[in-house]
Structures are given as structure tokens and as C-alpha cells.
Motif scaffolding. Structure first.
Motif, PDB file in Angstrom:
ATOM      1  N   ASP A 212       1.638  -1.865   6.394  1.00 21.34           N
ATOM      2  CA  ASP A 212       2.198  -3.093   6.311  1.00 21.34           C
ATOM      3  C   ASP A 212       3.152  -3.638   7.374  1.00 21.34           C
ATOM      4  OD1 ASP A 212       4.408  -1.192   6.182  1.00 21.34           O
ATOM      5  OD2 ASP A 212       5.341  -2.111   4.272  1.00 21.34           O
ATOM      6  N   ASP A 213       3.301  -2.963   8.270  1.00 23.61           N
ATOM      7  CA  ASP A 213       4.140  -3.211   9.493  1.00 23.61           C
ATOM      8  C   ASP A 213       3.146  -4.070  10.474  1.00 23.61           C
ATOM      9  OD1 ASP A 213       2.402  -1.186  10.483  1.00 23.61           O
ATOM     10  OD2 ASP A 213       4.077  -0.484  11.895  1.00 23.61           O
ATOM     11  N   GLN A 214       1.995  -4.320   9.992  1.00 19.22           N
ATOM     12  CA  GLN A 214       0.785  -5.077  11.137  1.00 19.22           C
ATOM     13  C   GLN A 214       1.003  -6.359  10.524  1.00 19.22           C
ATOM     14  OE1 GLN A 214      -0.399  -3.902  14.045  1.00 19.22           O
ATOM     15  NE2 GLN A 214       1.221  -2.499  13.434  1.00 19.22           N
ATOM     16  N   PHE A 215       1.476  -6.460   9.177  1.00 20.06           N
ATOM     17  CA  PHE A 215       1.332  -8.086   8.492  1.00 20.06           C
ATOM     18  C   PHE A 215       1.863  -9.304   9.354  1.00 20.06           C
ATOM     19  CE2 PHE A 215      -0.262  -5.742   5.288  1.00 20.06           C
ATOM     20  CZ  PHE A 215      -0.730  -6.684   4.138  1.00 20.06           C
ATOM     21  N   PRO A 216       2.997  -9.049  10.088  1.00 24.26           N
ATOM     22  CA  PRO A 216       3.513 -10.149  10.814  1.00 24.26           C
ATOM     23  C   PRO A 216       2.832 -10.291  12.119  1.00 24.26           C
ATOM     24  CG  PRO A 216       5.354  -8.559  10.162  1.00 24.26           C
ATOM     25  CD  PRO A 216       4.152  -7.951   9.639  1.00 24.26           C
ATOM     26  N   ARG A 217       2.238  -9.272  12.522  1.00 24.00           N
ATOM     27  CA  ARG A 217       1.528  -9.454  13.995  1.00 24.00           C
ATOM     28  C   ARG A 217      -0.014 -10.095  13.729  1.00 24.00           C
ATOM     29  NH1 ARG A 217      -2.438  -6.670  17.028  1.00 24.00           N
ATOM     30  NH2 ARG A 217      -2.862  -5.164  15.242  1.00 24.00           N
ATOM     31  N   LEU A 218      -0.423  -9.922  12.536  1.00 23.40           N
ATOM     32  CA  LEU A 218      -1.585 -10.854  12.091  1.00 23.40           C
ATOM     33  C   LEU A 218      -1.174 -12.092  11.583  1.00 23.40           C
ATOM     34  CD1 LEU A 218      -3.586  -7.639  10.948  1.00 23.40           C
ATOM     35  CD2 LEU A 218      -3.858  -8.932  13.048  1.00 23.40           C
ATOM     36  N   GLY A 219       0.103 -12.509  11.398  1.00 20.67           N
ATOM     37  CA  GLY A 219       0.136 -13.852  10.896  1.00 20.67           C
ATOM     38  C   GLY A 219       0.291 -13.918   9.348  1.00 20.67           C
ATOM     39  N   LEU A 220       0.312 -12.762   8.549  1.00 22.78           N
ATOM     40  CA  LEU A 220       0.193 -12.773   7.229  1.00 22.78           C
ATOM     41  C   LEU A 220       1.324 -12.745   6.563  1.00 22.78           C
ATOM     42  CD1 LEU A 220      -2.520  -9.589   6.916  1.00 22.78           C
ATOM     43  CD2 LEU A 220      -3.014 -11.932   6.534  1.00 22.78           C
ATOM     44  N   PRO A 221       1.333 -13.469   5.397  1.00 19.31           N
ATOM     45  CA  PRO A 221       2.556 -13.706   4.602  1.00 19.31           C
ATOM     46  C   PRO A 221       3.182 -12.514   4.241  1.00 19.31           C
ATOM     47  CG  PRO A 221       0.826 -14.594   3.265  1.00 19.31           C
ATOM     48  CD  PRO A 221       0.187 -14.155   4.413  1.00 19.31           C
ATOM     49  N   ASP A 222       4.781 -12.498   4.212  1.00 17.54           N
ATOM     50  CA  ASP A 222       5.502 -11.424   4.000  1.00 17.54           C
ATOM     51  C   ASP A 222       5.577 -11.067   2.530  1.00 17.54           C
ATOM     52  OD1 ASP A 222       7.210 -13.395   3.341  1.00 17.54           O
ATOM     53  OD2 ASP A 222       8.781 -12.468   4.418  1.00 17.54           O
ATOM     54  N   ARG A 223       5.197 -11.902   1.671  1.00 14.69           N
ATOM     55  CA  ARG A 223       5.150 -11.818   0.160  1.00 14.69           C
ATOM     56  C   ARG A 223       3.974 -12.932  -0.482  1.00 14.69           C
ATOM     57  NH1 ARG A 223      10.093 -11.857  -2.763  1.00 14.69           N
ATOM     58  NH2 ARG A 223      10.778 -10.506  -0.954  1.00 14.69           N
ATOM     59  N   LEU A 224       3.550 -12.490  -1.445  1.00 11.61           N
ATOM     60  CA  LEU A 224       2.803 -13.630  -2.310  1.00 11.61           C
ATOM     61  C   LEU A 224       3.591 -14.028  -3.654  1.00 11.61           C
ATOM     62  CD1 LEU A 224      -1.051 -12.152  -1.650  1.00 11.61           C
ATOM     63  CD2 LEU A 224       0.582 -14.075  -0.561  1.00 11.61           C
ATOM     64  N   PRO A 225       3.570 -15.032  -4.172  1.00  7.51           N
ATOM     65  CA  PRO A 225       4.367 -15.564  -5.266  1.00  7.51           C
ATOM     66  C   PRO A 225       3.631 -14.788  -6.451  1.00  7.51           C
ATOM     67  CG  PRO A 225       3.485 -17.183  -4.560  1.00  7.51           C
ATOM     68  CD  PRO A 225       3.244 -16.134  -3.599  1.00  7.51           C
ATOM     69  N   ALA A 226       4.322 -14.645  -7.687  1.00 10.90           N
ATOM     70  CA  ALA A 226       3.938 -13.951  -8.925  1.00 10.90           C
ATOM     71  C   ALA A 226       2.934 -14.952  -9.449  1.00 10.90           C
ATOM     72  CB  ALA A 226       5.004 -13.796  -9.905  1.00 10.90           C
ATOM     73  N   ASP A 227       2.847 -16.327  -9.387  1.00 11.52           N
ATOM     74  CA  ASP A 227       2.175 -17.218 -10.012  1.00 11.52           C
ATOM     75  C   ASP A 227       0.513 -17.432  -9.092  1.00 11.52           C
ATOM     76  OD1 ASP A 227       2.561 -18.740  -7.721  1.00 11.52           O
ATOM     77  OD2 ASP A 227       3.595 -20.308  -8.505  1.00 11.52           O
ATOM     78  N   GLY A 228       0.428 -16.570  -8.382  1.00 13.08           N
ATOM     79  CA  GLY A 228      -0.746 -16.620  -7.871  1.00 13.08           C
ATOM     80  C   GLY A 228      -1.092 -17.640  -6.575  1.00 13.08           C
ATOM     81  N   THR A 229      -0.159 -18.589  -6.495  1.00 17.35           N
ATOM     82  CA  THR A 229      -0.139 -19.411  -5.167  1.00 17.35           C
ATOM     83  C   THR A 229      -0.105 -18.758  -3.838  1.00 17.35           C
ATOM     84  OG1 THR A 229       2.207 -20.078  -5.559  1.00 17.35           O
ATOM     85  CG2 THR A 229       0.608 -21.428  -6.684  1.00 17.35           C
ATOM     86  N   GLU A 230      -0.528 -19.329  -2.923  1.00 17.14           N
ATOM     87  CA  GLU A 230      -0.290 -18.633  -1.435  1.00 17.14           C
ATOM     88  C   GLU A 230       0.582 -19.690  -0.625  1.00 17.14           C
ATOM     89  OE1 GLU A 230      -4.123 -17.107  -0.788  1.00 17.14           O
ATOM     90  OE2 GLU A 230      -4.314 -16.108  -2.746  1.00 17.14           O
TER      91      GLU A 230
END
Length: 81
Positions: free
Chosen positions: A63-81
Motif C-alpha cells: 500500500d505504500d506505493q499507492f500515492p506514487r502511482l496516483g491512486l486514491p488513498d480510499r474508496l467510498p462505501a457507496d462504490g463511487t470513485e
């Protein structure tokens, strides 16, 4: 396309969400449901190698690579992104 069947399979994993995408190879960013936070939080990134239509190698990044790849730090429960 490789990612279409992968999207269908990822939608059936309980308590997890996967975001398929491609860097230089097909990849999936996995998020794990965390009830206290009320969101899906980063888990792993799996980069897939295909040979002859079959997955022949999976390289996992934590998970420490998520920011480096521009990925969100969380996804909401409702399935939206």
C-alpha cells in the motif's frame, strides 16, 4: 481485452474492491473494507504478466506505493470513485 473479464471477477470479491488498470502491464489495485473508517483502504497492487492468454506471473506491491502511482488513498462505501 484482458481487463473486461478481470472487472467481472473483481466485482465478486466480498469485502474488497479492485481497480483494474494498465501501466505497462495489466494491474489491479486492491482496497480492503475497513468498517471503522467506513471506506475501502489501500491493500496491494498486483501487476500481471500474461502468456498465451493465461496469467503466468503476479508481482505484488504494498500500500505504500499507492500515492506514487496516483491512486486514491480510499474508496467510498457507496462504490463511487
Amino acid at each position: 481485452m484482458i481487463l473486461a473479464p478481470l472487472r467481472r471477477r473483481l466485482s465478486r470479491i466480498e469485502g474488497r474492491r479492485g481497480l483494474p488498470g494498465e501501466l505497462r502491464q495489466p494491474a489491479v489495485a486492491f482496497y480492503l473494507w475497513r468498517k471503522p473508517e467506513g471506506a475501502y483502504l489501500p491493500l496491494t497492487i498486483d501487476v500481471l504478466r500474461f502468456t498465451g492468454g493465461a496469467i503466468t506471473e503476479i508481482v505484488t506491491f504494498h500500500d505504500d506505493q499507492f500515492p506514487r502511482l496516483g491512486l486514491p488513498d480510499r474508496l467510498p462505501a457507496d462504490g463511487t470513485e
